[in-house]
Scaffold this motif. Structure first.
Motif, PDB file in Angstrom:
ATOM      1  N   SER A  42       0.841  -1.208   0.000  1.00  0.00           N
ATOM      2  CA  SER A  42       0.000   0.000   0.000  1.00  0.00           C
ATOM      3  C   SER A  42       0.869   1.249   0.000  1.00  0.00           C
ATOM      4  N   GLN A  83      -7.385   1.234  -0.029  1.00  0.00           N
ATOM      5  CA  GLN A  83      -7.944   0.082   0.668  1.00  0.00           C
ATOM      6  C   GLN A  83      -9.090   0.514   1.581  1.00  0.00           C
ATOM      7  N   ASP A 163      -6.022  -0.867  -4.598  1.00  0.00           N
ATOM      8  CA  ASP A 163      -5.453  -1.530  -3.424  1.00  0.00           C
ATOM      9  C   ASP A 163      -6.419  -2.589  -2.899  1.00  0.00           C
ATOM     10  N   GLU A 164      -6.104  -3.825  -3.154  1.00  0.00           N
ATOM     11  CA  GLU A 164      -6.937  -4.958  -2.741  1.00  0.00           C
ATOM     12  C   GLU A 164      -8.410  -4.734  -3.084  1.00  0.00           C
TER      13      GLU A 164
HETATM   14 MG    MG Z   1      -2.005  -2.860   2.160  1.00  0.00          MG
END
Ligand code: MG
Ligand code: ADP
Length: 256
Positions: A42, A83, A163-164
């Motif tokens: 991240s 995220q 991010d994810e």
């Molecule tokens: Mg992360």
């Protein structure tokens, strides 16, 4: 637009979070960033769009240092879906998508025809047209993630950082999100850089992989070559094996 990281270092107080990160994110390709929790993924994503400015080294866009471009110019080219995110209270899906237009709008300028087109397009691509007037807070997890995707797509970036993007979604909704991302890459040539947790998503849905471990580059290259059972064992410190599904697709699974 070619995005590259050159010798990136990030330090929080005494702790070195990223060290000597050098890698390229090829234009119009899908790059997956893979690595254990806390590896610095991240942090790297935030450096790539100057959301984190406290780094050493250089991030370049077509060879030019992004620090010299400034935030507004960068956000016209690069969008990020972080995220953790929180929609303001009482926001509808359409309003959220409209936030994606801010980087393109002059101060105090009202919505242009281009803004409207971009928002319509983003809602269409994410299959959120029927939810346009719904409150974001009232959506299911899968719908909400698509609403956020609509916001970043309305920005019409050339480079999309995620991010994810599938965290907290069930397997069917994970695939929905991966397919939308795939489609914008294929149909519009958008460069995709996503932090993924699922090794098999990275193997199937990406052209390149960057593995980050302990704040450093562990490996880069073609997904199926980089993410073998043997390397997954080293990256995540688990036992892993390869399985072939009924369509002949190889998957790598952890199985201690
Ligand atoms: Mg992360
Ligand atoms: P990942 O996304 O790979 O899980 P992160 O980039 O979020 O990892 O974090 C990498 C490391 O940096 C972690 O050890 C985390 O605790 C630390 N870290 C991240 N942000 C900060 C911060 N603002 N201050 C101090 N440490 C941080």
């Amino acid at each position: 637009m070619q995005l590259s990281a050159e010798n990136i270092g990030v330090q929080f107080s005494e702790k070195k979070i990223l060290r000597g990160i050098t890698c390229k994110f090829p234009a119009h390709k899908r790059t997956a960033i893979i690595g254990p929790n806390g590896a610095g993924k991240s942090t790297l994503l935030k450096v790539l769009c100057l959301l984190n400015e406290n780094f050493t080294g250089r991030v370049t866009l077509n060879g030019g240092d992004i620090r010299e471009l400034g935030r507004r110019k960068i956000s016209q080219v690069i969008a990020i879906l972080p995220q953790e995110k929180e929609a303001p209270q009482d926001t509808t899906v359409k309003q959220l998508a409209n936030f994606g237009r801010f980087p393109h709008r002059k101060f105090f300028e009202s919505t242009t025809a281009e803004d409207t087109r971009a928002v319509e397009w983003a809602l269409e691509v994410t299959k959120m047209k029927n939810f346009a007037d719904r409150q974001v807070a009232s959506l299911s997890g899968g719908e909400r993630q698509r609403a956020w995707l609509a916001m970043t797509l309305a920005q019409q970036p050339q480079i999309l950082l995620l991010d994810e993007p599938t965290t907290y979604l069930d397997i069917a909704h994970q695939l929905d999100v991966m397919e939308i991302i795939n489609a914008v890459n294929k149909n519009f040539g958008m460069t995709i850089i996503s932090v993924l947790h699922d090794i098999n998503h990275a193997r199937i849905y990406s052209d390149e992989v960057v593995v980050v471990k302990g704040g450093e580059i562990f490996a880069t290259g073609e997904p199926k070559k980089v993410l073998t059972a043997a390397s997954v064992e080293k990256i995540f410190e688990v036992k892993a094996d390869t399985f072939t599904n009924s369509s002949g697709v190889e998957m790598v699974l952890a199985c201690n």
